[in-house]
Design a protein around this motif. Structure first.
Motif, PDB file in Angstrom:
ATOM      1  N   LEU A   1       0.845  -1.194   0.000  1.00 42.97           N
ATOM      2  CA  LEU A   1       0.000   0.000   0.000  1.00 42.97           C
ATOM      3  C   LEU A   1       0.880   1.243   0.000  1.00 42.97           C
ATOM      4  CD1 LEU A   1      -2.769   1.396   0.348  1.00 42.97           C
ATOM      5  CD2 LEU A   1      -2.452   1.124   2.827  1.00 42.97           C
TER       6      LEU A   1
ATOM      7  N   GLN B   1       0.734   5.720  -0.888  1.00 41.72           N
ATOM      8  CA  GLN B   1      -0.081   6.882  -1.221  1.00 41.72           C
ATOM      9  C   GLN B   1       0.225   7.357  -2.634  1.00 41.72           C
ATOM     10  OE1 GLN B   1       0.621   9.798   1.875  1.00 41.72           O
ATOM     11  NE2 GLN B   1      -1.160   9.083   3.026  1.00 41.72           N
ATOM     12  N   ALA B   2      -0.732   8.011  -3.225  1.00 39.18           N
ATOM     13  CA  ALA B   2      -0.521   8.586  -4.548  1.00 39.18           C
ATOM     14  C   ALA B   2       0.716   9.485  -4.523  1.00 39.18           C
ATOM     15  CB  ALA B   2      -1.740   9.389  -4.970  1.00 39.18           C
TER      16      ALA B   2
ATOM     17  N   THR C   1      -6.294  -5.597 -13.398  1.00 43.52           N
ATOM     18  CA  THR C   1      -7.360  -5.275 -12.463  1.00 43.52           C
ATOM     19  C   THR C   1      -8.529  -6.209 -12.754  1.00 43.52           C
ATOM     20  OG1 THR C   1      -8.108  -3.559 -13.992  1.00 43.52           O
ATOM     21  CG2 THR C   1      -6.672  -2.875 -12.180  1.00 43.52           C
TER      22      THR C   1
ATOM     23  N   PRO D   1      -3.524   6.444  -8.308  1.00 41.83           N
ATOM     24  CA  PRO D   1      -4.557   5.510  -7.821  1.00 41.83           C
ATOM     25  C   PRO D   1      -5.027   4.524  -8.892  1.00 41.83           C
ATOM     26  CG  PRO D   1      -4.979   7.703  -6.982  1.00 41.83           C
ATOM     27  CD  PRO D   1      -3.840   7.840  -7.954  1.00 41.83           C
ATOM     28  N   GLU D   2      -5.080   4.966 -10.128  1.00 41.46           N
ATOM     29  CA  GLU D   2      -5.553   4.078 -11.196  1.00 41.46           C
ATOM     30  C   GLU D   2      -4.555   2.970 -11.519  1.00 41.46           C
ATOM     31  OE1 GLU D   2      -5.124   7.353 -11.388  1.00 41.46           O
ATOM     32  OE2 GLU D   2      -4.258   7.982 -13.319  1.00 41.46           O
TER      33      GLU D   2
ATOM     34  N   THR E   1      -3.508   0.985  -9.234  1.00 40.41           N
ATOM     35  CA  THR E   1      -3.807  -0.104  -8.311  1.00 40.41           C
ATOM     36  C   THR E   1      -4.148  -1.343  -9.112  1.00 40.41           C
ATOM     37  OG1 THR E   1      -4.586   1.349  -6.548  1.00 40.41           O
ATOM     38  CG2 THR E   1      -5.440  -0.903  -6.571  1.00 40.41           C
TER      39      THR E   1
ATOM     40  N   THR F   1      -1.436  -1.339  -4.190  1.00 43.84           N
ATOM     41  CA  THR F   1      -2.601  -0.500  -3.916  1.00 43.84           C
ATOM     42  C   THR F   1      -2.123   0.926  -3.718  1.00 43.84           C
ATOM     43  OG1 THR F   1      -3.727  -2.352  -2.842  1.00 43.84           O
ATOM     44  CG2 THR F   1      -4.595  -0.145  -2.435  1.00 43.84           C
ATOM     45  N   VAL F   2      -2.659   1.831  -4.528  1.00 41.46           N
ATOM     46  CA  VAL F   2      -2.280   3.232  -4.450  1.00 41.46           C
ATOM     47  C   VAL F   2      -3.490   4.015  -3.945  1.00 41.46           C
ATOM     48  CG1 VAL F   2      -1.321   5.207  -5.671  1.00 41.46           C
ATOM     49  CG2 VAL F   2      -0.737   2.890  -6.414  1.00 41.46           C
ATOM     50  N   SER F   3      -3.355   4.589  -2.779  1.00 42.16           N
ATOM     51  CA  SER F   3      -4.466   5.328  -2.185  1.00 42.16           C
ATOM     52  C   SER F   3      -4.413   6.793  -2.593  1.00 42.16           C
ATOM     53  CB  SER F   3      -4.422   5.205  -0.669  1.00 42.16           C
ATOM     54  OG  SER F   3      -3.243   5.805  -0.163  1.00 42.16           O
ATOM     55  N   SER F   4      -5.578   7.382  -2.711  1.00 38.89           N
ATOM     56  CA  SER F   4      -5.652   8.791  -3.137  1.00 38.89           C
ATOM     57  C   SER F   4      -5.663   9.723  -1.939  1.00 38.89           C
ATOM     58  CB  SER F   4      -6.907   8.999  -3.977  1.00 38.89           C
ATOM     59  OG  SER F   4      -8.050   8.621  -3.247  1.00 38.89           O
TER      60      SER F   4
END
Length: 122
Positions: free
Chosen positions: A9, A11-12, A38, A86-87, A89, A119-122
């Motif tokens: 995980l 962050q963006a 995905t 995020p996209e 991910t 996983t890239v969180s926004s």
């Protein structure tokens, strides 16, 4: 056999480095690639590298942010991912060709690792 690792995980805007360890004595003879997938979508090309490491190819969306490299002494290929979005991910897979030609379609790769989730969180 291919064993991918390094997902997680982030962050963006952050970075991750994926690794793919291969077994076998002829690792340097084969081009390697990274793909992302995905749910419900086909595996998409990310990057590829020739056996000697002298030639690389990237999807347009990752140029300038991702770097593929390999260490043939360690039988390992890497994907350095910077400025993640995020996209992006996805589950990331490493794959090996049966020869030393770079290809961008997943159907032209013979061996696959198990995938590692990014996983890239926004």
């Amino acid at each position: 056999q291919l064993q991918a690792s390094g997902g997680g995980l982030v962050q963006a805007g952050g970075s991750l480095r994926l690794s793919c360890a291969a077994s076998g004595r002829t690792f340097s003879s084969y081009a390697m690639g990274w793909f992302q997938q995905t749910p419900g979508k086909e595996r998409a090309f990310v990057a590829a590298i020739r056996g000697s490491g002298d030639v690389t190819k990237y999807a347009d969306s990752v140029k300038g942010r991702f770097t593929i490299s390999r260490d043939n002494a360690m039988n390992t290929v890497y994907l350095q991912m910077n400025s993640l979005r995020p996209e992006e991910t996805a589950v990331y897979y490493c794959a090996a060709r049966g020869d030393d030609y770079i290809r961008t379609w997943h159907g032209q790769y013979v061996y696959w690792g198990q995938g590692t989730l990014v996983t890239v969180s926004s």
